[in-house]
Design a protein around this motif. Structure first.
Motif, PDB file in Angstrom:
ATOM      1  N   ASP A   8      -0.937  74.181 -55.819  1.00  0.00           N
ATOM      2  CA  ASP A   8      -0.304  75.205 -56.670  1.00  0.00           C
ATOM      3  C   ASP A   8      -1.019  76.544 -56.528  1.00  0.00           C
ATOM      4  O   ASP A   8      -0.376  77.600 -56.452  1.00  0.00           O
ATOM      5  N   THR A   9      -2.347  76.497 -56.452  1.00  0.00           N
ATOM      6  CA  THR A   9      -3.120  77.742 -56.298  1.00  0.00           C
ATOM      7  C   THR A   9      -2.776  78.412 -54.974  1.00  0.00           C
ATOM      8  O   THR A   9      -2.552  79.628 -54.910  1.00  0.00           O
TER       9      THR A   9
ATOM     10  N   GLU B 282       0.495  80.101 -55.110  1.00  0.00           N
ATOM     11  CA  GLU B 282       0.390  81.376 -55.845  1.00  0.00           C
ATOM     12  C   GLU B 282      -0.264  82.439 -54.984  1.00  0.00           C
ATOM     13  O   GLU B 282       0.169  83.582 -54.941  1.00  0.00           O
ATOM     14  N   GLU B 283      -1.330  82.022 -54.284  1.00  0.00           N
ATOM     15  CA  GLU B 283      -2.093  82.991 -53.479  1.00  0.00           C
ATOM     16  C   GLU B 283      -1.444  83.276 -52.136  1.00  0.00           C
ATOM     17  O   GLU B 283      -1.883  84.110 -51.377  1.00  0.00           O
TER      18      GLU B 283
END
Ligand SMILES: Cc1cc2nc3c(=O)[nH]c(=O)nc-3n(C[C@H](O)[C@H](O)[C@H](O)COP(=O)(O)OP(=O)(O)OC[C@H]3O[C@@H](n4cnc5c(N)ncnc54)[C@H](O)[C@@H]3O)c2cc1C
Length: 383
Positions: A30-31, A34-35
């Motif tokens: 998920d990170t 997002e990134e």
């Protein structure tokens, strides 16, 4: 599914890839989405464990094992649902590196392959241009011989691993007068630090947000002439040979992600209730789930036979073209139905099906579109 090629060693390897995915990939997906990218560090960790390019011969730092090991890595990464890793590694290990293994000189292999197994070198392939994708033979980027260098001019787009790549296999026109067009196409190895090689925009996509996709620009870019991969004018031929494995790995991704989507949807539809009953128990929905399970299982059976044929060195051009269009269209049908069965929650980012629905859409386009697969088949059927 009983795999004739699957040994105890494959099983041990599979368990270690699975552990890696659980520990390093799943908690961070998920990170990274997002990134909009995956840190290089992950590539190094995969390299340390022998998960990058396992099929490269030992002489160049690989494990020299069969394609089954690549299949295992592809499957586990596809099921992780982290496209930044699954697509990035697929392009690197199973699409681009084989070009070097099969067509590179000893000097080129010594220079590049060991870094590909450690994660120090990430590879990309540049075929598509802003004005040409499916009609590859009409590409416009040029490479002109000047003494003992090539001078390259042109632009590529939609290049996977484009921003992070250290080397790219670039399809260029070395003979503008060649008839037919494709006879003027060659492949050249370009290092990321070559003068005149400019990494352009990181493209904003509908899905696969953690995957690095970019535009690349070449302005009087110079590389030594011994960076030519294979012979001049043979580029199109080499591409066509390697595209079969590229299509096969797209098929592997399609079936695995379809299985994953059905798995999470079954769980959801059995636990979500409406009108006092699980939504899975309404006949319409249960039939949809049964239809998806049937299509996926039939797809899996076909995929297994493709993998087996490929590992036996058989020509899979016809059947992989069938698989590429049918399996990726099937995965998209499954995505549509699975999202529908999630109701409004399916449209929310918190639910995995929302991201998978977006991510899977590209599969009917990359590696040759559905229409191009059908075009290949119409020719093979003499239509
Ligand atoms: C996320 C992503 C990653 C990618 N990664 C790479 C990469 O790493 N390297 C790379 O080189 N490329 C890459 N591509 C490019 C990809 O291979 C092309 O997008 C694809 O080949 C289609 O080319 P196009 O986009 O130019 O579409 P076009 O060729 O313009 O086609 C547009 C439409 O017309 C249809 N069409 C075209 N010709 C025919 C025909 N003869 N008959 C019927 N229909 C036809 C197509 O099927 C399509 O529906 C990537 C693309 C995406 C989206």
């Amino acid at each position: 599914m009983n795999r004739t090629w699957f040994t105890e060693d494959h099983s041990i390897f599979q368990r270690s890839v699975r552990r890696f995915v659980e520990k390093e990939v799943r908690p961070n997906t998920d990170t990274w989405e997002e990134e909009r990218g995956v840190p290089r560090d992950v590539w190094h960790k995969m390299g340390e464990q022998g998960f990058l390019c396992p099929c490269i011969p030992e002489a160049y730092g690989g494990s020299g094992v069969d394609f089954g090991y690549s299949v295992i890595v592809q499957e586990e990464l596809a099921r992780s649902t982290c496209t930044g890793i699954s697509t990035g590694v697929r392009v690197h290990s199973d699409i681009v590196v084989p070009y070097l293994v099969e067509s590179g000189t000893e000097e080129q292999k010594d220079m590049i392959l060991p870094g590909c197994t450690t994660g120090d070198i990430i590879m990309a392939i540049g075929m598509t241009e802003p004005d040409c994708g499916s009609d590859l033979a009409s590409l416009r980027s040029t490479a002109r011989k000047a003494g003992d260098t090539y001078v390259i001019n042109g632009q590529k787009t939609f290049i996977s691993n484009g921003i992070n790549c250290d080397w790219i296999v670039l399809a260029v026109r070395t003979d503008p007068d060649a008839v037919p067009d494709y006879k003027g196409v060659s492949l050249i190895l370009i290092p990321a630090d070559a003068p005149g090689f400019i990494k352009g925009r990181k493209l904003r996509k509908m899905g696969m947000h953690s995957q690095d996709t970019a535009e690349l620009i070449f302005e009087d870019c110079r590389v030594p002439s011994n960076y030519l991969l294979g012979q001049e004018g043979r580029g199109f031929h080499i591409l066509m040979q390697n595209l079969q494995q590229e299509r096969l790995v797209v098929c592997i991704g399609a079936v695995n992600i379809a299985e994953k989507m059905l798995e999470i949807t079954l769980e959801y539809a059995k636990s979500r209730t409406a009108f006092g009953k699980p939504v899975s128990s309404f006949q319409h929905n249960s039939f949809k789930l049964v239809e998806m399970a049937t299509e996926i299982e039939m797809g899996r059976t076909f995929l297994e036979s493709l993998i087996e044929d490929h590992m036996e060195g058989k020509d899979i051009t016809r059947r992989v073209s069938m698989g590429k269009w049918w399996l990726t269209e099937m995965a998209n049908r499954v995505a549509y139905q699975c999202l529908q069965l999630h109701g409004g929650y399916g449209y929310m980012e918190e639910y995995l099906i929302c991201r998978l629905y977006r991510d899977v859409r590209v599969q009917t386009i990359v590696g040759g579109t559905t229409e191009i697969m059908k075009r290949i088949l119409t020719k093979m059927m003499g239509l």
